[in-house]
Design a protein around this motif. Structure first.
Motif, PDB file in Angstrom:
ATOM      1  N   ARG A 110     -10.609  -0.532  -5.664  1.00  0.00           N
ATOM      2  CA  ARG A 110     -10.079  -1.206  -4.482  1.00  0.00           C
ATOM      3  C   ARG A 110     -10.721  -0.674  -3.195  1.00  0.00           C
ATOM      4  O   ARG A 110     -10.894   0.537  -3.040  1.00  0.00           O
ATOM      5  N   LEU A 111     -11.045  -1.596  -2.311  1.00  0.00           N
ATOM      6  CA  LEU A 111     -11.637  -1.251  -1.022  1.00  0.00           C
ATOM      7  C   LEU A 111     -10.874  -1.975   0.084  1.00  0.00           C
ATOM      8  O   LEU A 111     -10.229  -2.990  -0.157  1.00  0.00           O
ATOM      9  N   ARG A 112     -10.988  -1.439   1.293  1.00  0.00           N
ATOM     10  CA  ARG A 112     -10.394  -2.084   2.466  1.00  0.00           C
ATOM     11  C   ARG A 112     -11.503  -2.777   3.260  1.00  0.00           C
ATOM     12  O   ARG A 112     -12.657  -2.336   3.257  1.00  0.00           O
ATOM     13  N   PRO A 113     -11.181  -3.862   3.969  1.00  0.00           N
ATOM     14  CA  PRO A 113     -12.218  -4.587   4.708  1.00  0.00           C
ATOM     15  C   PRO A 113     -12.864  -3.758   5.828  1.00  0.00           C
ATOM     16  O   PRO A 113     -13.997  -4.016   6.210  1.00  0.00           O
ATOM     17  N   LYS A 114     -12.133  -2.755   6.328  1.00  0.00           N
ATOM     18  CA  LYS A 114     -12.673  -1.897   7.385  1.00  0.00           C
ATOM     19  C   LYS A 114     -12.997  -0.501   6.859  1.00  0.00           C
ATOM     20  O   LYS A 114     -12.876   0.496   7.582  1.00  0.00           O
ATOM     21  N   ILE A 115     -13.429  -0.436   5.610  1.00  0.00           N
ATOM     22  CA  ILE A 115     -13.737   0.839   4.975  1.00  0.00           C
ATOM     23  C   ILE A 115     -14.889   1.542   5.685  1.00  0.00           C
ATOM     24  O   ILE A 115     -15.857   0.909   6.127  1.00  0.00           O
ATOM     25  N   GLY A 116     -14.783   2.873   5.819  1.00  0.00           N
ATOM     26  CA  GLY A 116     -15.826   3.646   6.459  1.00  0.00           C
ATOM     27  C   GLY A 116     -17.039   3.797   5.562  1.00  0.00           C
ATOM     28  O   GLY A 116     -16.961   3.606   4.344  1.00  0.00           O
ATOM     29  N   HIS A 146     -18.711   6.454   4.577  1.00  0.00           N
ATOM     30  CA  HIS A 146     -18.612   7.513   3.558  1.00  0.00           C
ATOM     31  C   HIS A 146     -17.747   7.061   2.381  1.00  0.00           C
ATOM     32  O   HIS A 146     -18.116   7.257   1.211  1.00  0.00           O
ATOM     33  N   ASP A 147     -16.587   6.465   2.695  1.00  0.00           N
ATOM     34  CA  ASP A 147     -15.701   6.003   1.626  1.00  0.00           C
ATOM     35  C   ASP A 147     -16.346   4.875   0.820  1.00  0.00           C
ATOM     36  O   ASP A 147     -16.189   4.799  -0.399  1.00  0.00           O
ATOM     37  N   TYR A 148     -17.073   4.010   1.498  1.00  0.00           N
ATOM     38  CA  TYR A 148     -17.748   2.907   0.808  1.00  0.00           C
ATOM     39  C   TYR A 148     -18.757   3.452  -0.204  1.00  0.00           C
ATOM     40  O   TYR A 148     -18.801   3.014  -1.358  1.00  0.00           O
ATOM     41  N   GLU A 149     -19.557   4.428   0.212  1.00  0.00           N
ATOM     42  CA  GLU A 149     -20.555   5.004  -0.684  1.00  0.00           C
ATOM     43  C   GLU A 149     -19.903   5.676  -1.884  1.00  0.00           C
ATOM     44  O   GLU A 149     -20.405   5.590  -3.016  1.00  0.00           O
ATOM     45  N   ALA A 150     -18.757   6.331  -1.650  1.00  0.00           N
ATOM     46  CA  ALA A 150     -18.047   6.985  -2.751  1.00  0.00           C
ATOM     47  C   ALA A 150     -17.523   5.942  -3.743  1.00  0.00           C
ATOM     48  O   ALA A 150     -17.586   6.139  -4.966  1.00  0.00           O
ATOM     49  N   LYS A 151     -17.012   4.817  -3.228  1.00  0.00           N
ATOM     50  CA  LYS A 151     -16.511   3.759  -4.103  1.00  0.00           C
ATOM     51  C   LYS A 151     -17.636   3.146  -4.932  1.00  0.00           C
ATOM     52  O   LYS A 151     -17.474   2.877  -6.122  1.00  0.00           O
ATOM     53  N   VAL A 152     -18.787   2.938  -4.310  1.00  0.00           N
ATOM     54  CA  VAL A 152     -19.923   2.352  -5.020  1.00  0.00           C
ATOM     55  C   VAL A 152     -20.397   3.297  -6.122  1.00  0.00           C
ATOM     56  O   VAL A 152     -20.750   2.861  -7.230  1.00  0.00           O
ATOM     57  N   ARG A 153     -20.381   4.607  -5.846  1.00  0.00           N
ATOM     58  CA  ARG A 153     -20.758   5.580  -6.885  1.00  0.00           C
ATOM     59  C   ARG A 153     -19.781   5.511  -8.053  1.00  0.00           C
ATOM     60  O   ARG A 153     -20.175   5.602  -9.226  1.00  0.00           O
ATOM     61  N   SER A 154     -18.501   5.351  -7.729  1.00  0.00           N
ATOM     62  CA  SER A 154     -17.485   5.248  -8.775  1.00  0.00           C
ATOM     63  C   SER A 154     -17.689   3.981  -9.616  1.00  0.00           C
ATOM     64  O   SER A 154     -17.598   4.016 -10.848  1.00  0.00           O
ATOM     65  N   ILE A 155     -17.990   2.871  -8.948  1.00  0.00           N
ATOM     66  CA  ILE A 155     -18.249   1.622  -9.669  1.00  0.00           C
ATOM     67  C   ILE A 155     -19.456   1.781 -10.583  1.00  0.00           C
ATOM     68  O   ILE A 155     -19.453   1.353 -11.743  1.00  0.00           O
ATOM     69  N   ILE A 178     -15.799 -10.628   1.788  1.00  0.00           N
ATOM     70  CA  ILE A 178     -16.864 -11.235   0.982  1.00  0.00           C
ATOM     71  C   ILE A 178     -18.199 -10.544   1.257  1.00  0.00           C
ATOM     72  O   ILE A 178     -18.998 -10.331   0.343  1.00  0.00           O
ATOM     73  N   LYS A 179     -18.403 -10.169   2.507  1.00  0.00           N
ATOM     74  CA  LYS A 179     -19.644  -9.485   2.881  1.00  0.00           C
ATOM     75  C   LYS A 179     -19.748  -8.137   2.167  1.00  0.00           C
ATOM     76  O   LYS A 179     -20.820  -7.761   1.669  1.00  0.00           O
ATOM     77  N   ILE A 180     -18.623  -7.419   2.096  1.00  0.00           N
ATOM     78  CA  ILE A 180     -18.624  -6.117   1.407  1.00  0.00           C
ATOM     79  C   ILE A 180     -18.884  -6.303  -0.082  1.00  0.00           C
ATOM     80  O   ILE A 180     -19.653  -5.551  -0.702  1.00  0.00           O
ATOM     81  N   LEU A 181     -18.260  -7.305  -0.676  1.00  0.00           N
ATOM     82  CA  LEU A 181     -18.451  -7.557  -2.102  1.00  0.00           C
ATOM     83  C   LEU A 181     -19.902  -7.912  -2.406  1.00  0.00           C
ATOM     84  O   LEU A 181     -20.478  -7.430  -3.400  1.00  0.00           O
ATOM     85  N   LYS A 182     -20.499  -8.735  -1.555  1.00  0.00           N
ATOM     86  CA  LYS A 182     -21.895  -9.132  -1.753  1.00  0.00           C
ATOM     87  C   LYS A 182     -22.811  -7.919  -1.620  1.00  0.00           C
ATOM     88  O   LYS A 182     -23.760  -7.745  -2.399  1.00  0.00           O
ATOM     89  N   ARG A 183     -22.512  -7.067  -0.650  1.00  0.00           N
ATOM     90  CA  ARG A 183     -23.331  -5.869  -0.449  1.00  0.00           C
ATOM     91  C   ARG A 183     -23.252  -4.959  -1.676  1.00  0.00           C
ATOM     92  O   ARG A 183     -24.280  -4.451  -2.156  1.00  0.00           O
ATOM     93  N   ALA A 184     -22.042  -4.747  -2.178  1.00  0.00           N
ATOM     94  CA  ALA A 184     -21.864  -3.887  -3.352  1.00  0.00           C
ATOM     95  C   ALA A 184     -22.582  -4.477  -4.565  1.00  0.00           C
ATOM     96  O   ALA A 184     -23.244  -3.756  -5.325  1.00  0.00           O
ATOM     97  N   ALA A 185     -22.461  -5.790  -4.762  1.00  0.00           N
ATOM     98  CA  ALA A 185     -23.116  -6.444  -5.897  1.00  0.00           C
ATOM     99  C   ALA A 185     -24.625  -6.299  -5.805  1.00  0.00           C
ATOM    100  O   ALA A 185     -25.307  -6.057  -6.819  1.00  0.00           O
ATOM    101  N   ASP A 186     -25.171  -6.413  -4.594  1.00  0.00           N
ATOM    102  CA  ASP A 186     -26.618  -6.268  -4.408  1.00  0.00           C
ATOM    103  C   ASP A 186     -27.064  -4.850  -4.727  1.00  0.00           C
ATOM    104  O   ASP A 186     -28.096  -4.636  -5.375  1.00  0.00           O
ATOM    105  N   GLU A 187     -26.281  -3.858  -4.286  1.00  0.00           N
ATOM    106  CA  GLU A 187     -26.661  -2.465  -4.503  1.00  0.00           C
ATOM    107  C   GLU A 187     -26.540  -2.058  -5.973  1.00  0.00           C
ATOM    108  O   GLU A 187     -27.181  -1.097  -6.407  1.00  0.00           O
ATOM    109  N   LEU A 188     -25.721  -2.795  -6.725  1.00  0.00           N
ATOM    110  CA  LEU A 188     -25.522  -2.475  -8.141  1.00  0.00           C
ATOM    111  C   LEU A 188     -26.228  -3.463  -9.062  1.00  0.00           C
ATOM    112  O   LEU A 188     -26.026  -3.438 -10.277  1.00  0.00           O
ATOM    113  N   SER A 189     -27.062  -4.306  -8.498  1.00  0.00           N
ATOM    114  CA  SER A 189     -27.713  -5.360  -9.285  1.00  0.00           C
ATOM    115  C   SER A 189     -28.656  -4.814 -10.351  1.00  0.00           C
ATOM    116  O   SER A 189     -29.023  -5.525 -11.282  1.00  0.00           O
TER     117      SER A 189
END
Length: 203
Positions: free
Chosen positions: A104-110, A112-121, A149-160
């Motif tokens: 789970r992520l928040r739309p205004k995630i920082g 650092h937290d975003y990078e940690a979530k992506v590593r977890s995914i 949606i922008k965050i989800l697209k970014r995460a999907a691209d980074e994990l493609s």
């Protein structure tokens, strides 16, 4: 013949074990009897077959109830059940199971937290699990769903490199979900003792 359906101790997957009629549970008048080594012993009454089993210190087991007459076999039923259970355990050792996990992520995630979530995914995907990425909105934040949606697209691209997107982002209430699945080339981790059913774990 009937079937027993039960849940494992963790409340997980259901196992189906064939249960055969044995000894006094065998009904009918006549049965065709097969010996312990597969030899044909002929057709006899159920009472005669039970007595034959008793004299040989084995069980009379109905193995083909729909045959005419039903076919019964002389065997050690306890040993048979033990061997069947052992085979089932051995088969599960090499079974590759996939879990469904949620991050789970928040739309205004920082950042650092975003990078940690992506590593977890990424870690969950490398383990062979599906991941449901969820953007959680509060109050009027949902009016800016495009941020999620922008965050989800970014995460999907980074994990493609290791994941495929399954379907499109889905809006349910105050949340937007996107499903990521490991690419077939990814090594799937074997999870012994886990359940066969998909389960959701929250991060």
């Amino acid at each position: 013949m009937f079937y027993i359906q039960y849940h494992d101790s963790q409340g997980g997957s259901q196992h189906i074990i064939k249960e055969l009629r044995v000894n006094d549970k065998i009904l009918g008048r006549e049965v065709r009897v097969v010996g312990e080594k597969g030899e044909q012993l002929g057709v006899m009454t159920v009472a005669q077959a039970k007595e034959l089993a008793r004299r040989n210190s084995v069980d009379l087991v109905e193995v083909a109830p729909t045959s005419v007459p039903p076919v019964c076999r002389l065997m050690d039923y306890g040993k048979y059940r033990y061997e069947q259970t052992k085979k089932e355990r051995e088969a599960k050792k090499g079974q590759k199971l996939s879990l469904l996990k949620e991050i789970r992520l928040r739309p205004k995630i920082g950042a650092h937290d975003y990078e940690a979530k992506v590593r977890s995914i990424r870690k969950q995907l490398e383990d062979g699990d599906k991941v449901k990425v969820t953007i959680m909105f509060r109050g009027r934040e949902i009016t800016h769903s495009e941020l999620g949606i922008k965050i989800l697209k970014r995460a999907a691209d980074e994990l493609s490199d290791i994941a495929n997107v399954e379907g499109q982002p889905t809006l349910l209430g105050s949340r937007i979900h996107l499903m990521l699945v490991p690419k077939p080339s990814n090594k799937v981790k074997t999870k012994e003792g886990q359940t066969d059913n998909a389960e959701i774990k929250n991060s």
